[in-house]
Design a protein around this motif. Structure first.
Motif, PDB file in Angstrom:
ATOM      1  N   UNK A 260      -0.455   7.238  -5.637  1.00  0.00           N
ATOM      2  CA  UNK A 260       0.989   7.211  -5.356  1.00  0.00           C
ATOM      3  C   UNK A 260       1.267   6.694  -3.939  1.00  0.00           C
ATOM      4  N   UNK A 261       0.428   7.082  -2.991  1.00  0.00           N
ATOM      5  CA  UNK A 261       0.571   6.608  -1.609  1.00  0.00           C
ATOM      6  C   UNK A 261       0.408   5.088  -1.553  1.00  0.00           C
ATOM      7  N   UNK A 262      -0.595   4.556  -2.236  1.00  0.00           N
ATOM      8  CA  UNK A 262      -0.925   3.130  -2.140  1.00  0.00           C
ATOM      9  C   UNK A 262      -0.027   2.217  -2.976  1.00  0.00           C
ATOM     10  N   UNK A 263       0.769   2.772  -3.875  1.00  0.00           N
ATOM     11  CA  UNK A 263       1.699   1.907  -4.617  1.00  0.00           C
ATOM     12  C   UNK A 263       3.065   1.829  -3.925  1.00  0.00           C
ATOM     13  N   UNK A 264       3.191   2.469  -2.769  1.00  0.00           N
ATOM     14  CA  UNK A 264       4.434   2.427  -2.001  1.00  0.00           C
ATOM     15  C   UNK A 264       4.230   1.517  -0.785  1.00  0.00           C
ATOM     16  N   UNK A 265       4.838   0.320  -0.789  1.00  0.00           N
ATOM     17  CA  UNK A 265       4.607  -0.637   0.302  1.00  0.00           C
ATOM     18  C   UNK A 265       4.868  -0.092   1.701  1.00  0.00           C
ATOM     19  N   UNK A 266       5.847   0.802   1.856  1.00  0.00           N
ATOM     20  CA  UNK A 266       6.145   1.289   3.212  1.00  0.00           C
ATOM     21  C   UNK A 266       4.980   2.073   3.806  1.00  0.00           C
ATOM     22  N   UNK A 267       4.121   2.654   2.960  1.00  0.00           N
ATOM     23  CA  UNK A 267       2.998   3.444   3.469  1.00  0.00           C
ATOM     24  C   UNK A 267       1.919   2.598   4.135  1.00  0.00           C
TER      25      UNK A 267
ATOM     26  N   UNK B  33       0.289  -6.414  -7.286  1.00  0.00           N
ATOM     27  CA  UNK B  33       0.220  -7.273  -8.471  1.00  0.00           C
ATOM     28  C   UNK B  33      -0.325  -6.558  -9.699  1.00  0.00           C
ATOM     29  N   UNK B  34      -1.073  -5.491  -9.455  1.00  0.00           N
ATOM     30  CA  UNK B  34      -1.677  -4.789 -10.591  1.00  0.00           C
ATOM     31  C   UNK B  34      -1.949  -3.358 -10.180  1.00  0.00           C
ATOM     32  N   UNK B  35      -1.780  -2.446 -11.123  1.00  0.00           N
ATOM     33  CA  UNK B  35      -2.167  -1.053 -10.898  1.00  0.00           C
ATOM     34  C   UNK B  35      -2.830  -0.540 -12.166  1.00  0.00           C
TER      35      UNK B  35
ATOM     36  N   UNK C 203      -5.164   6.274 -12.313  1.00  0.00           N
ATOM     37  CA  UNK C 203      -4.933   6.492 -10.887  1.00  0.00           C
ATOM     38  C   UNK C 203      -6.022   5.865 -10.016  1.00  0.00           C
ATOM     39  N   UNK C 204      -6.764   4.870 -10.551  1.00  0.00           N
ATOM     40  CA  UNK C 204      -7.957   4.445  -9.809  1.00  0.00           C
ATOM     41  C   UNK C 204      -7.917   3.079  -9.138  1.00  0.00           C
ATOM     42  N   UNK C 205      -6.861   2.276  -9.352  1.00  0.00           N
ATOM     43  CA  UNK C 205      -6.874   0.921  -8.787  1.00  0.00           C
ATOM     44  C   UNK C 205      -5.477   0.460  -8.404  1.00  0.00           C
ATOM     45  N   UNK C 206      -5.382  -0.121  -7.187  1.00  0.00           N
ATOM     46  CA  UNK C 206      -4.165  -0.792  -6.733  1.00  0.00           C
ATOM     47  C   UNK C 206      -4.602  -2.156  -6.217  1.00  0.00           C
ATOM     48  N   UNK C 207      -3.988  -3.230  -6.753  1.00  0.00           N
ATOM     49  CA  UNK C 207      -4.345  -4.585  -6.352  1.00  0.00           C
ATOM     50  C   UNK C 207      -3.157  -5.222  -5.646  1.00  0.00           C
TER      51      UNK C 207
ATOM     52  N   UNK D 134      -6.950 -11.462  -2.879  1.00  0.00           N
ATOM     53  CA  UNK D 134      -6.575 -10.163  -3.436  1.00  0.00           C
ATOM     54  C   UNK D 134      -7.240  -9.078  -2.599  1.00  0.00           C
ATOM     55  N   UNK D 135      -6.525  -7.993  -2.436  1.00  0.00           N
ATOM     56  CA  UNK D 135      -7.030  -6.826  -1.736  1.00  0.00           C
ATOM     57  C   UNK D 135      -6.918  -5.657  -2.705  1.00  0.00           C
ATOM     58  N   UNK D 136      -8.073  -5.109  -3.082  1.00  0.00           N
ATOM     59  CA  UNK D 136      -8.100  -4.034  -4.074  1.00  0.00           C
ATOM     60  C   UNK D 136      -8.460  -2.718  -3.404  1.00  0.00           C
ATOM     61  N   UNK D 137      -7.762  -1.664  -3.831  1.00  0.00           N
ATOM     62  CA  UNK D 137      -8.108  -0.315  -3.394  1.00  0.00           C
ATOM     63  C   UNK D 137      -8.659   0.416  -4.615  1.00  0.00           C
ATOM     64  N   UNK D 138      -9.942   0.765  -4.556  1.00  0.00           N
ATOM     65  CA  UNK D 138     -10.599   1.514  -5.622  1.00  0.00           C
ATOM     66  C   UNK D 138     -10.567   2.992  -5.235  1.00  0.00           C
ATOM     67  N   UNK D 139     -10.020   3.811  -6.111  1.00  0.00           N
ATOM     68  CA  UNK D 139      -9.843   5.236  -5.826  1.00  0.00           C
ATOM     69  C   UNK D 139     -10.618   6.047  -6.857  1.00  0.00           C
TER      70      UNK D 139
END
Length: 130
Positions: free
Chosen positions: A19-26, A61-63, A66-70, A81-86
Motif C-alpha cells: 500500500x505504501x509503494x502504490x502511493x506516488x507521494x510516498x 505500470x503494474x501491480x 501484495x508482492x510486486x510494484x512496477x 522499469x523499477x520493480x519493488x519485490x515484497x
C-alpha cells in the motif's frame, strides 16, 4: 542493464508495504538527500530530479498485490522499469528488494551504472528505515 539492491527488512507487513509503494507521494520519503525536484502528477505518476541528473517521470505500470510494484519511465530516451519485490517475513515485517532493468547503449550504460546503483541502493536503504 540489470541492477538489484540488497534485500532490506521493513517494519511494515507485506500488505502495508504494498500500500505504501502504490502511493506516488510516498516515494518522496525514499529519495536520496540530493533530490532537487519531486512532484506528484496524479494517482499513478510522479517526477523527480537529482542534482546533476535530468528530471525523470515515473508511473506505476503494474501491480501484483501484495508482492510486486512496477514503476516505469515515461521517456523514450531513458526507458527502464523499477520493480519493488515484497515478501512477508512475519505479520509486522516484510522484505523488499528493488530491481532496475533498462536497455542502454554501451556508452550510456557506462555513464549511468554507478549513479543508478547508488540510487537503487538508497531507495532500498530508506525503505529499511520505515
Amino acid at each position: 542493464m540489470h541492477i538489484e539492491s540488497p534485500k532490506v527488512t521493513a517494519n511494515k507487513s507485506e500488505q502495508e508495504m504494498f500500500e505504501f509503494l502504490i502511493n506516488p507521494k510516498n516515494y518522496e520519503q525514499l529519495m536520496p538527500e540530493n533530490k532537487e525536484v519531486f512532484e506528484v502528477r496524479d494517482e499513478k505518476t510522479f517526477v523527480f530530479g537529482l542534482k546533476g541528473m535530468p528530471v525523470i517521470k515515473l508511473e506505476i505500470q503494474e501491480t501484483r498485490k501484495p508482492e510486486l510494484v512496477v514503476l516505469g519511465s515515461t521517456s523514450d530516451k531513458f526507458d527502464f522499469k523499477l520493480k519493488a519485490h515484497i515478501s512477508a517475513l512475519n505479520e509486522n515485517q516484510s522484505e523488499v528488494q528493488m530491481e532496475f532493468g533498462g536497455e542502454f547503449n554501451a556508452m550510456m550504460a557506462m555513464m549511468v551504472k554507478k549513479p543508478l546503483t547508488k540510487f537503487i541502493n538508497t531507495l532500498a536503504e530508506n525503505i529499511g528505515k520505515l
